[in-house]
Design a protein around this motif. Structure first.
Motif, PDB file in Angstrom:
ATOM      1  N   MET A   1       0.850  -1.175   0.000  1.00 47.33           N
ATOM      2  CA  MET A   1       0.000   0.000   0.000  1.00 47.33           C
ATOM      3  C   MET A   1       0.898   1.241   0.000  1.00 47.33           C
ATOM      4  O   MET A   1       1.748   1.408   0.871  1.00 47.33           O
ATOM      5  N   LYS A   2       0.685   2.110  -0.966  1.00 46.10           N
ATOM      6  CA  LYS A   2       1.504   3.320  -1.069  1.00 46.10           C
ATOM      7  C   LYS A   2       1.028   4.341  -0.026  1.00 46.10           C
ATOM      8  O   LYS A   2      -0.154   4.666   0.041  1.00 46.10           O
ATOM      9  N   THR A   3       1.976   4.833   0.774  1.00 41.28           N
ATOM     10  CA  THR A   3       1.661   5.687   1.911  1.00 41.28           C
ATOM     11  C   THR A   3       2.357   7.036   1.811  1.00 41.28           C
ATOM     12  O   THR A   3       3.531   7.123   1.432  1.00 41.28           O
ATOM     13  N   LEU A   4       1.622   8.081   2.193  1.00 44.79           N
ATOM     14  CA  LEU A   4       2.163   9.432   2.277  1.00 44.79           C
ATOM     15  C   LEU A   4       2.040   9.908   3.719  1.00 44.79           C
ATOM     16  O   LEU A   4       0.961   9.824   4.310  1.00 44.79           O
ATOM     17  N   ILE A   5       3.137  10.382   4.281  1.00 46.31           N
ATOM     18  CA  ILE A   5       3.117  10.978   5.612  1.00 46.31           C
ATOM     19  C   ILE A   5       3.052  12.490   5.426  1.00 46.31           C
ATOM     20  O   ILE A   5       3.960  13.092   4.856  1.00 46.31           O
ATOM     21  N   VAL A   6       1.952  13.079   5.883  1.00 48.89           N
ATOM     22  CA  VAL A   6       1.741  14.522   5.813  1.00 48.89           C
ATOM     23  C   VAL A   6       1.903  15.041   7.233  1.00 48.89           C
ATOM     24  O   VAL A   6       1.188  14.606   8.135  1.00 48.89           O
ATOM     25  N   TYR A   7       2.833  15.969   7.435  1.00 53.56           N
ATOM     26  CA  TYR A   7       3.092  16.385   8.804  1.00 53.56           C
ATOM     27  C   TYR A   7       3.511  17.846   8.902  1.00 53.56           C
ATOM     28  O   TYR A   7       3.965  18.456   7.952  1.00 53.56           O
ATOM     29  N   TYR A   8       3.330  18.361  10.114  1.00 55.76           N
ATOM     30  CA  TYR A   8       3.841  19.671  10.483  1.00 55.76           C
ATOM     31  C   TYR A   8       4.698  19.464  11.721  1.00 55.76           C
ATOM     32  O   TYR A   8       4.298  18.752  12.654  1.00 55.76           O
ATOM     33  N   SER A   9       5.866  20.066  11.735  1.00 56.32           N
ATOM     34  CA  SER A   9       6.763  19.959  12.882  1.00 56.32           C
ATOM     35  C   SER A   9       7.200  21.360  13.292  1.00 56.32           C
ATOM     36  O   SER A   9       7.658  22.136  12.449  1.00 56.32           O
ATOM     37  N   HIS A  10       7.055  21.660  14.574  1.00 57.31           N
ATOM     38  CA  HIS A  10       7.416  22.987  15.060  1.00 57.31           C
ATOM     39  C   HIS A  10       8.814  23.004  15.683  1.00 57.31           C
ATOM     40  O   HIS A  10       9.608  23.887  15.412  1.00 57.31           O
ATOM     41  N   GLU A  11       9.095  22.009  16.513  1.00 54.15           N
ATOM     42  CA  GLU A  11      10.379  21.974  17.222  1.00 54.15           C
ATOM     43  C   GLU A  11      11.249  20.780  16.824  1.00 54.15           C
ATOM     44  O   GLU A  11      12.272  20.540  17.437  1.00 54.15           O
ATOM     45  N   GLY A  12      10.797  20.020  15.826  1.00 54.09           N
ATOM     46  CA  GLY A  12      11.610  18.915  15.335  1.00 54.09           C
ATOM     47  C   GLY A  12      11.194  17.534  15.794  1.00 54.09           C
ATOM     48  O   GLY A  12      11.652  16.537  15.228  1.00 54.09           O
ATOM     49  N   ASN A  13      10.345  17.431  16.811  1.00 49.74           N
ATOM     50  CA  ASN A  13       9.924  16.108  17.285  1.00 49.74           C
ATOM     51  C   ASN A  13       9.121  15.356  16.230  1.00 49.74           C
ATOM     52  O   ASN A  13       9.371  14.186  15.957  1.00 49.74           O
ATOM     53  N   THR A  14       8.166  16.028  15.616  1.00 50.43           N
ATOM     54  CA  THR A  14       7.322  15.376  14.608  1.00 50.43           C
ATOM     55  C   THR A  14       8.149  15.027  13.376  1.00 50.43           C
ATOM     56  O   THR A  14       7.979  13.954  12.790  1.00 50.43           O
ATOM     57  N   ASP A  15       9.053  15.893  12.986  1.00 48.55           N
ATOM     58  CA  ASP A  15       9.945  15.627  11.866  1.00 48.55           C
ATOM     59  C   ASP A  15      10.790  14.377  12.144  1.00 48.55           C
ATOM     60  O   ASP A  15      10.942  13.514  11.282  1.00 48.55           O
ATOM     61  N   PHE A  16      11.308  14.273  13.347  1.00 45.48           N
ATOM     62  CA  PHE A  16      12.114  13.139  13.787  1.00 45.48           C
ATOM     63  C   PHE A  16      11.339  11.830  13.623  1.00 45.48           C
ATOM     64  O   PHE A  16      11.830  10.854  13.063  1.00 45.48           O
ATOM     65  N   VAL A  17      10.080  11.822  14.088  1.00 45.79           N
ATOM     66  CA  VAL A  17       9.247  10.608  14.023  1.00 45.79           C
ATOM     67  C   VAL A  17       8.816  10.322  12.588  1.00 45.79           C
ATOM     68  O   VAL A  17       8.845   9.170  12.140  1.00 45.79           O
ATOM     69  N   ALA A  18       8.426  11.353  11.845  1.00 45.25           N
ATOM     70  CA  ALA A  18       7.988  11.153  10.452  1.00 45.25           C
ATOM     71  C   ALA A  18       9.094  10.484   9.642  1.00 45.25           C
ATOM     72  O   ALA A  18       8.827   9.549   8.865  1.00 45.25           O
ATOM     73  N   LYS A  19      10.314  10.930   9.821  1.00 47.51           N
ATOM     74  CA  LYS A  19      11.432  10.351   9.071  1.00 47.51           C
ATOM     75  C   LYS A  19      11.701   8.911   9.482  1.00 47.51           C
ATOM     76  O   LYS A  19      12.019   8.068   8.648  1.00 47.51           O
ATOM     77  N   LYS A  20      11.550   8.600  10.769  1.00 49.48           N
ATOM     78  CA  LYS A  20      11.722   7.215  11.237  1.00 49.48           C
ATOM     79  C   LYS A  20      10.666   6.303  10.614  1.00 49.48           C
ATOM     80  O   LYS A  20      10.966   5.204  10.155  1.00 49.48           O
ATOM     81  N   ILE A  21       9.410   6.768  10.623  1.00 48.50           N
ATOM     82  CA  ILE A  21       8.319   5.962  10.068  1.00 48.50           C
ATOM     83  C   ILE A  21       8.514   5.784   8.566  1.00 48.50           C
ATOM     84  O   ILE A  21       8.340   4.681   8.037  1.00 48.50           O
ATOM     85  N   ALA A  22       8.885   6.841   7.870  1.00 51.06           N
ATOM     86  CA  ALA A  22       9.118   6.757   6.424  1.00 51.06           C
ATOM     87  C   ALA A  22      10.235   5.768   6.105  1.00 51.06           C
ATOM     88  O   ALA A  22      10.131   4.980   5.159  1.00 51.06           O
ATOM     89  N   GLU A  23      11.275   5.793   6.901  1.00 50.86           N
ATOM     90  CA  GLU A  23      12.405   4.894   6.693  1.00 50.86           C
ATOM     91  C   GLU A  23      11.981   3.435   6.871  1.00 50.86           C
ATOM     92  O   GLU A  23      12.368   2.567   6.097  1.00 50.86           O
ATOM     93  N   LYS A  24      11.146   3.174   7.867  1.00 52.46           N
ATOM     94  CA  LYS A  24      10.729   1.802   8.171  1.00 52.46           C
ATOM     95  C   LYS A  24       9.639   1.287   7.228  1.00 52.46           C
ATOM     96  O   LYS A  24       9.481   0.079   7.072  1.00 52.46           O
ATOM     97  N   THR A  25       8.870   2.180   6.608  1.00 56.20           N
ATOM     98  CA  THR A  25       7.722   1.763   5.797  1.00 56.20           C
ATOM     99  C   THR A  25       7.857   2.129   4.317  1.00 56.20           C
ATOM    100  O   THR A  25       6.953   1.824   3.542  1.00 56.20           O
ATOM    101  N   SER A  26       8.916   2.809   3.940  1.00 52.86           N
ATOM    102  CA  SER A  26       9.113   3.303   2.566  1.00 52.86           C
ATOM    103  C   SER A  26       8.029   4.290   2.150  1.00 52.86           C
ATOM    104  O   SER A  26       7.703   4.412   0.965  1.00 52.86           O
ATOM    105  N   ALA A  27       7.456   4.993   3.112  1.00 51.29           N
ATOM    106  CA  ALA A  27       6.441   6.014   2.822  1.00 51.29           C
ATOM    107  C   ALA A  27       7.115   7.268   2.282  1.00 51.29           C
ATOM    108  O   ALA A  27       8.292   7.522   2.538  1.00 51.29           O
ATOM    109  N   ASP A  28       6.334   8.045   1.544  1.00 48.74           N
ATOM    110  CA  ASP A  28       6.794   9.349   1.084  1.00 48.74           C
ATOM    111  C   ASP A  28       6.462  10.393   2.149  1.00 48.74           C
ATOM    112  O   ASP A  28       5.528  10.203   2.935  1.00 48.74           O
TER     113      ASP A  28
END
Length: 159
Positions: A1-28
């Motif tokens: 299933m092709k996945t897109l992670i759409v996110y907003y990060s203010h202090e970097g925490n959400t960016d940190f997690v989004a990149k981890k999830i993308a790396e593990k799932t091959s999401a964009d």
């Protein structure tokens, strides 16, 4: 299933997690960037961010290019502001109402509480009854832990 992670990060925490999830799932990844930046320090950060979230504002976003038709699943990521979804996500959803036909999951980063309420509001904004999976983390970039890593792994399996 092709996945897109759409996110907003203010202090970097959400960016940190989004990149981890993308790396593990091959999401964009699609990082939302408001045209007018929110304050980053002190009282102004909490006042303006909280006010904007509580008032359900929809700030103008920097242009982005994404073909949503090519994705079966969208994962939203955001910091919790006053038990709400961050305003840039509201703007994205308002501008892309067709996403409610897709499988939707979400993760939230918080310092205190409110993610469950924010998830309920996210469902209302999109117009759906359930989220395929949810993940709540407390300051994951600033306070890394084995428990957070385990939660991220489980979330990746669920999506």
């Amino acid at each position: 299933m092709k996945t897109l992670i759409v996110y907003y990060s203010h202090e970097g925490n959400t960016d940190f997690v989004a990149k981890k999830i993308a790396e593990k799932t091959s999401a964009d990844l699609l990082k939302l960037v408001p045209v007018k930046k929110y304050p980053e320090k002190g009282f102004a950060k909490f006042f303006w961010g909280g006010k904007s979230a509580v008032m359900a504002e929809t700030p103008e976003l920097e242009p982005y290019a994404v073909d949503l038709d090519s994705y079966e699943q969208i994962v939203f990521g955001f910091p919790v502001w006053a038990s709400n979804v961050t305003p840039p996500l509201r703007t994205f959803i308002k501008d892309n109402l067709g996403i409610k036909e897709k499988k939707i999951a979400a993760f939230a980063c918080q310092s205190g509480a409110g993610a469950e309420k924010a998830f309920a509001k996210l469902k209302d904004i999109i117009g759906i009854d359930t989220l395929a999976a949810t993940l709540i983390l407390i300051d994951p970039k600033d306070k890394p832990s084995d428990d957070n890593e385990r939660k991220i792994e489980e979330f990746c399996k669920d999506i």
